[in-house]
Design a protein around this motif. Structure first.
Motif, PDB file in Angstrom:
ATOM      1  N   LEU A 142      -7.149   9.756  85.487  1.00 52.34           N
ATOM      2  CA  LEU A 142      -8.162   8.708  85.515  1.00 52.34           C
ATOM      3  C   LEU A 142      -9.189   9.013  86.604  1.00 52.34           C
ATOM      4  N   PRO A 143     -10.449   8.674  86.371  1.00 49.16           N
ATOM      5  CA  PRO A 143     -11.485   8.997  87.363  1.00 49.16           C
ATOM      6  C   PRO A 143     -11.590   7.950  88.466  1.00 49.16           C
ATOM      7  N   ILE A 144     -11.866   8.418  89.672  1.00 52.97           N
ATOM      8  CA  ILE A 144     -12.306   7.555  90.769  1.00 52.97           C
ATOM      9  C   ILE A 144     -13.537   8.219  91.379  1.00 52.97           C
ATOM     10  N   GLY A 145     -14.574   7.447  91.550  1.00 48.65           N
ATOM     11  CA  GLY A 145     -15.814   8.015  92.054  1.00 48.65           C
ATOM     12  C   GLY A 145     -16.345   9.122  91.171  1.00 48.65           C
ATOM     13  N   GLY A 146     -16.085   9.024  89.858  1.00 50.20           N
ATOM     14  CA  GLY A 146     -16.632   9.989  88.911  1.00 50.20           C
ATOM     15  C   GLY A 146     -15.868  11.292  88.787  1.00 50.20           C
ATOM     16  N   LYS A 147     -14.635  11.346  89.316  1.00 49.19           N
ATOM     17  CA  LYS A 147     -13.845  12.577  89.235  1.00 49.19           C
ATOM     18  C   LYS A 147     -12.365  12.217  89.099  1.00 49.19           C
ATOM     19  N   PRO A 148     -11.608  12.924  88.244  1.00 51.68           N
ATOM     20  CA  PRO A 148     -10.189  12.621  88.073  1.00 51.68           C
ATOM     21  C   PRO A 148      -9.409  12.654  89.396  1.00 51.68           C
ATOM     22  N   ILE A 149      -8.474  11.727  89.527  1.00 51.48           N
ATOM     23  CA  ILE A 149      -7.667  11.592  90.740  1.00 51.48           C
ATOM     24  C   ILE A 149      -7.051  12.921  91.146  1.00 51.48           C
TER      25      ILE A 149
ATOM     26  N   PRO B  47      -3.878  -0.837  88.029  1.00 56.10           N
ATOM     27  CA  PRO B  47      -5.327  -1.072  87.990  1.00 56.10           C
ATOM     28  C   PRO B  47      -5.874  -1.576  89.328  1.00 56.10           C
ATOM     29  N   TYR B  48      -5.098  -2.377  90.049  1.00 60.15           N
ATOM     30  CA  TYR B  48      -5.524  -2.849  91.367  1.00 60.15           C
ATOM     31  C   TYR B  48      -5.712  -1.672  92.324  1.00 60.15           C
ATOM     32  N   ASP B  49      -4.781  -0.705  92.281  1.00 61.09           N
ATOM     33  CA  ASP B  49      -4.901   0.481  93.131  1.00 61.09           C
ATOM     34  C   ASP B  49      -6.186   1.243  92.820  1.00 61.09           C
ATOM     35  N   LEU B  50      -6.548   1.299  91.548  1.00 61.96           N
ATOM     36  CA  LEU B  50      -7.794   1.981  91.168  1.00 61.96           C
ATOM     37  C   LEU B  50      -8.996   1.323  91.827  1.00 61.96           C
ATOM     38  N   LYS B  51      -8.992  -0.009  91.887  1.00 64.09           N
ATOM     39  CA  LYS B  51     -10.101  -0.717  92.523  1.00 64.09           C
ATOM     40  C   LYS B  51     -10.158  -0.394  94.007  1.00 64.09           C
ATOM     41  N   ILE B  52      -8.994  -0.362  94.658  1.00 62.75           N
ATOM     42  CA  ILE B  52      -8.951  -0.010  96.068  1.00 62.75           C
ATOM     43  C   ILE B  52      -9.464   1.413  96.276  1.00 62.75           C
ATOM     44  N   ALA B  53      -9.070   2.330  95.371  1.00 62.41           N
ATOM     45  CA  ALA B  53      -9.482   3.733  95.487  1.00 62.41           C
ATOM     46  C   ALA B  53     -11.009   3.858  95.368  1.00 62.41           C
ATOM     47  N   GLU B  54     -11.606   3.079  94.483  1.00 57.05           N
ATOM     48  CA  GLU B  54     -13.063   3.134  94.340  1.00 57.05           C
ATOM     49  C   GLU B  54     -13.758   2.693  95.630  1.00 57.05           C
ATOM     50  N   VAL B  55     -13.177   1.692  96.299  1.00 62.14           N
ATOM     51  CA  VAL B  55     -13.732   1.246  97.576  1.00 62.14           C
ATOM     52  C   VAL B  55     -13.605   2.347  98.629  1.00 62.14           C
ATOM     53  N   LEU B  56     -12.446   3.012  98.653  1.00 62.20           N
ATOM     54  CA  LEU B  56     -12.209   4.070  99.629  1.00 62.20           C
ATOM     55  C   LEU B  56     -13.166   5.250  99.400  1.00 62.20           C
ATOM     56  N   ILE B  57     -13.415   5.570  98.138  1.00 59.35           N
ATOM     57  CA  ILE B  57     -14.362   6.645  97.816  1.00 59.35           C
ATOM     58  C   ILE B  57     -15.765   6.258  98.280  1.00 59.35           C
ATOM     59  N   GLY B  58     -16.121   4.968  98.057  1.00 53.97           N
ATOM     60  CA  GLY B  58     -17.462   4.511  98.409  1.00 53.97           C
ATOM     61  C   GLY B  58     -17.691   4.496  99.899  1.00 53.97           C
TER      62      GLY B  58
END
Length: 218
Positions: free
Chosen positions: A24-31, A207-218
């Motif tokens: 699954l992608p985070i910040g536009g790139k697979p984990i 899915p919650y972890d994915l949201k946290i990961a997007e914040v960390l990437i940002g």
């Protein structure tokens, strides 16, 4: 020579979708790509071994083409359990190899470079090292009531070991008590050294972890 075995065998069931969570992608790139990049950023000479289920390897290779992802690493098939997957990864390391080998979850893309470095350097002296973080919430046992959180730590990866120690420990017969690589080494009779982890080093499983990961990437 040092190694890292990155184990990525998740099916993504807790994500509620069909795509395995490591893709699954985070910040536009697979984990998984971000995880491999973090260890390459730590060392250009680190030997990376990716352990991936056989039926996911074609999908991964296509992702690498789609994202123009190029990196030197070895890949081998996943096993029935994490223990067996790590065995497959260890099989790619020469039997006479000296140095440190780490084992890391493919869905933990945020270990700090400082933590990785500390794990490897401490393992050169102590031979078996895991990163941990304090428990910040109150713990309650289902039948025994509240437990003092100061007595507990949350375990992360990479877990790092003397190569010959981990190879020897992984020759033991499998048992259900092998919850991680540290438990395998402890069952073999060797003490584990704890070092500080970093709280951002989350394991992305929901899915919650994915949201946290997007914040960390940002």
């Amino acid at each position: 020579m040092d190694y890292i075995i990155i184990v990525a065998g998740g099916k993504g069931l807790r994500m509620g979708g069909e795509i395995p969570k490591q893709f699954l992608p985070i910040g536009g790139k697979p984990i998984l790509m971000r995880t491999l990049e973090r260890f390459r950023a730590y060392s250009e000479t680190l030997e990376i071994i990716l352990v991936l289920p056989k039926d996911q390897q074609d999908y991964w290779l296509q992702l690498c083409k789609d994202y123009h992802f190029q990196m030197n690493y070895q890949m081998t098939d996943g096993g029935e359990t994490r223990f067996h997957s790590v065995q497959h990864g260890l099989a790619l390391i020469p039997d006479d190899a000296e140095g440190v080998v780490g084992v890391h979850d493919g869905v933990r893309p945020f270990p700090s470079l400082e933590v990785i470095r500390n794990c490897y350097e401490t393992a050169r002296k102590k031979k078996a090292v895991i990163p941990v973080i304090p428990v910040v919430e109150t713990l309650r046992h289902i039948t025994e009531g509240t437990k003092p959180r100061g007595d507990y730590r949350l375990v992360q990866t990479p877990q790092t070991f003397d190569i010959q120690l981990l190879k020897a420990a992984n020759r033991q017969p499998y048992n259900d008590g092998f919850t991680d690589d540290a438990s395998v080494v402890e069952t073999f009779g060797f003490d584990i050294t704890l070092v500080d982890g970093n709280r951002e080093n989350i394991k992305i499983t929901t899915p919650y972890d994915l949201k946290i990961a997007e914040v960390l990437i940002g």
